[in-house]
Design a protein around this motif. Structure first.
Motif, PDB file in Angstrom:
ATOM      1  N   THR A   1       0.838  -1.191   0.000  1.00 29.98           N
ATOM      2  CA  THR A   1       0.000   0.000   0.000  1.00 29.98           C
ATOM      3  C   THR A   1       0.876   1.245   0.000  1.00 29.98           C
ATOM      4  O   THR A   1       2.097   1.165   0.004  1.00 29.98           O
ATOM      5  CB  THR A   1      -0.921   0.026   1.232  1.00 29.98           C
ATOM      6  N   ALA A   2       0.223   2.372   0.059  1.00 31.43           N
ATOM      7  CA  ALA A   2       0.923   3.656  -0.078  1.00 31.43           C
ATOM      8  C   ALA A   2       1.823   4.005   1.097  1.00 31.43           C
ATOM      9  O   ALA A   2       2.717   4.813   0.953  1.00 31.43           O
ATOM     10  CB  ALA A   2      -0.107   4.770  -0.264  1.00 31.43           C
ATOM     11  N   HIS A   3       1.605   3.409   2.268  1.00 27.39           N
ATOM     12  CA  HIS A   3       2.321   3.859   3.459  1.00 27.39           C
ATOM     13  C   HIS A   3       3.033   2.743   4.215  1.00 27.39           C
ATOM     14  O   HIS A   3       2.788   2.546   5.407  1.00 27.39           O
ATOM     15  CB  HIS A   3       1.361   4.590   4.399  1.00 27.39           C
TER      16      HIS A   3
ATOM     17  N   SER B   1      16.071  -1.414  12.823  1.00 22.13           N
ATOM     18  CA  SER B   1      16.266  -2.811  12.415  1.00 22.13           C
ATOM     19  C   SER B   1      16.504  -2.960  10.916  1.00 22.13           C
ATOM     20  O   SER B   1      16.961  -4.003  10.463  1.00 22.13           O
ATOM     21  CB  SER B   1      15.040  -3.645  12.807  1.00 22.13           C
ATOM     22  N   GLY B   2      16.164  -1.938  10.140  1.00 21.69           N
ATOM     23  CA  GLY B   2      16.281  -2.039   8.690  1.00 21.69           C
ATOM     24  C   GLY B   2      15.162  -2.837   8.055  1.00 21.69           C
ATOM     25  O   GLY B   2      15.248  -3.244   6.898  1.00 21.69           O
ATOM     26  N   ILE B   3      14.075  -3.058   8.784  1.00 27.36           N
ATOM     27  CA  ILE B   3      12.949  -3.848   8.272  1.00 27.36           C
ATOM     28  C   ILE B   3      11.866  -2.914   7.736  1.00 27.36           C
ATOM     29  O   ILE B   3      11.548  -1.901   8.344  1.00 27.36           O
ATOM     30  CB  ILE B   3      12.370  -4.750   9.389  1.00 27.36           C
ATOM     31  N   LEU B   4      11.311  -3.295   6.599  1.00 29.88           N
ATOM     32  CA  LEU B   4      10.189  -2.573   6.001  1.00 29.88           C
ATOM     33  C   LEU B   4       8.924  -3.393   6.232  1.00 29.88           C
ATOM     34  O   LEU B   4       8.864  -4.569   5.856  1.00 29.88           O
ATOM     35  CB  LEU B   4      10.400  -2.366   4.504  1.00 29.88           C
ATOM     36  N   TYR B   5       7.933  -2.771   6.858  1.00 29.64           N
ATOM     37  CA  TYR B   5       6.655  -3.427   7.127  1.00 29.64           C
ATOM     38  C   TYR B   5       5.642  -2.935   6.096  1.00 29.64           C
ATOM     39  O   TYR B   5       5.305  -1.758   6.063  1.00 29.64           O
ATOM     40  CB  TYR B   5       6.177  -3.102   8.541  1.00 29.64           C
ATOM     41  N   GLY B   6       5.177  -3.848   5.261  1.00 33.13           N
ATOM     42  CA  GLY B   6       4.220  -3.489   4.226  1.00 33.13           C
ATOM     43  C   GLY B   6       3.031  -4.427   4.239  1.00 33.13           C
ATOM     44  O   GLY B   6       3.034  -5.463   4.904  1.00 33.13           O
ATOM     45  N   TRP B   7       2.021  -4.084   3.490  1.00 30.07           N
ATOM     46  CA  TRP B   7       0.807  -4.883   3.407  1.00 30.07           C
ATOM     47  C   TRP B   7       0.051  -4.472   2.157  1.00 30.07           C
ATOM     48  O   TRP B   7       0.318  -3.442   1.546  1.00 30.07           O
ATOM     49  CB  TRP B   7      -0.062  -4.683   4.650  1.00 30.07           C
ATOM     50  N   SER B   8      -0.880  -5.300   1.775  1.00 32.27           N
ATOM     51  CA  SER B   8      -1.797  -4.971   0.687  1.00 32.27           C
ATOM     52  C   SER B   8      -3.186  -5.400   1.134  1.00 32.27           C
ATOM     53  O   SER B   8      -3.332  -6.239   2.019  1.00 32.27           O
ATOM     54  CB  SER B   8      -1.400  -5.695  -0.597  1.00 32.27           C
TER      55      SER B   8
ATOM     56  N   ASP C   1      -3.368   2.667   6.058  1.00 32.61           N
ATOM     57  CA  ASP C   1      -2.182   2.962   6.856  1.00 32.61           C
ATOM     58  C   ASP C   1      -2.240   2.114   8.122  1.00 32.61           C
ATOM     59  O   ASP C   1      -3.300   1.589   8.474  1.00 32.61           O
ATOM     60  CB  ASP C   1      -2.148   4.456   7.208  1.00 32.61           C
ATOM     61  N   ILE C   2      -1.104   1.957   8.784  1.00 33.82           N
ATOM     62  CA  ILE C   2      -1.037   1.160  10.007  1.00 33.82           C
ATOM     63  C   ILE C   2      -0.217   1.906  11.051  1.00 33.82           C
ATOM     64  O   ILE C   2       0.372   2.948  10.761  1.00 33.82           O
ATOM     65  CB  ILE C   2      -0.405  -0.226   9.762  1.00 33.82           C
ATOM     66  N   TRP C   3      -0.165   1.338  12.242  1.00 34.38           N
ATOM     67  CA  TRP C   3       0.713   1.823  13.293  1.00 34.38           C
ATOM     68  C   TRP C   3       1.747   0.744  13.582  1.00 34.38           C
ATOM     69  O   TRP C   3       1.476  -0.447  13.427  1.00 34.38           O
ATOM     70  CB  TRP C   3      -0.061   2.075  14.588  1.00 34.38           C
ATOM     71  N   LEU C   4       2.910   1.171  14.048  1.00 36.90           N
ATOM     72  CA  LEU C   4       3.918   0.258  14.574  1.00 36.90           C
ATOM     73  C   LEU C   4       4.205   0.632  16.019  1.00 36.90           C
ATOM     74  O   LEU C   4       4.419   1.804  16.321  1.00 36.90           O
ATOM     75  CB  LEU C   4       5.237   0.355  13.792  1.00 36.90           C
ATOM     76  N   THR C   5       4.185  -0.351  16.900  1.00 33.49           N
ATOM     77  CA  THR C   5       4.709  -0.186  18.250  1.00 33.49           C
ATOM     78  C   THR C   5       5.997  -1.007  18.274  1.00 33.49           C
ATOM     79  O   THR C   5       6.293  -1.722  17.314  1.00 33.49           O
ATOM     80  CB  THR C   5       3.727  -0.702  19.327  1.00 33.49           C
ATOM     81  N   PRO C   6       6.760  -0.974  19.345  1.00 34.71           N
ATOM     82  CA  PRO C   6       7.950  -1.819  19.388  1.00 34.71           C
ATOM     83  C   PRO C   6       7.641  -3.312  19.212  1.00 34.71           C
ATOM     84  O   PRO C   6       8.471  -4.062  18.715  1.00 34.71           O
ATOM     85  CB  PRO C   6       8.536  -1.537  20.776  1.00 34.71           C
TER      86      PRO C   6
END
Length: 170
Positions: free
Chosen positions: A22-24, A31-38, A73-78
């Motif tokens: 998705t767009a965001h 960590s260098g990690i990309l969290y994505g979803w569709s 869009d989403i949120w990230l917590t630790p």
């Protein structure tokens, strides 16, 4: 810059399954990690694609998602990816019926999926049904946890800010 080039090369290498993000997507710089979803109007309604620093991808289809929703869009917590399911959906079939491609169903409950960041592929998802009035959050800001309390920040709309049937969309 070198950092931007490394990020681009990592994403090119990853391929992300069906390539859908998705767009965001959310970048965790530590960590260098990309969290994505569709998201989709057909089951599975959401697929998570997490791109690791080595370019490998961890994916998970959310077959138990409550309904189709435009998870913009989403949120990230630790500890968590927090995905909101709201009564706003993207349904291409509606266009052939002369309707807006987007639909607002405020009678659907707002449900949050908490996906553990340390085990996106197999970790137990916590589903939380919010006992709140219908509303829509399009873009997210901060997310925090304190014990068993999850705090999510974002601008809240009474309904999605898009042309819908209630506006006389034609």
């Amino acid at each position: 810059s070198d950092v931007d080039m490394r990020r681009r090369l990592r994403l090119d290498k990853a391929g992300c399954g069906d390539g859908a993000l998705t767009a965001h997507p959310k970048w965790d710089d530590a960590s260098g990690i990309l969290y994505g979803w569709s998201y989709s109007d057909q089951p599975p309604f959401v697929t998570i694609n997490v791109v690791r620093p080595d370019g490998s991808v961890a994916s998970r289809e959310l077959w138990d998602a409550p309904y189709t929703s435009e998870v913009h869009d989403i949120w990230l917590t630790p500890d968590w990816m927090v995905l909101p399911f709201q009564g706003f959906s993207f349904q291409p079939r509606r266009v052939s019926e002369g309707l807006s491609v987007q639909d607002w169903q405020p009678d659907l409950p707002i449900v949050l999926a908490l996906v553990p960041r340390d085990d996106v592929e197999h970790g137990e998802i916590r589903w939380i049904t919010a006992d709140i009035e219908p509303q829509y959050v399009m873009h997210t800001l901060a997310a925090n946890t304190d014990g068993n309390t999850l705090t999510l920040d974002g601008p809240i709309f009474e309904r999605p800010p898009f042309p819908l049937e209630v506006d006389g969309f034609q």
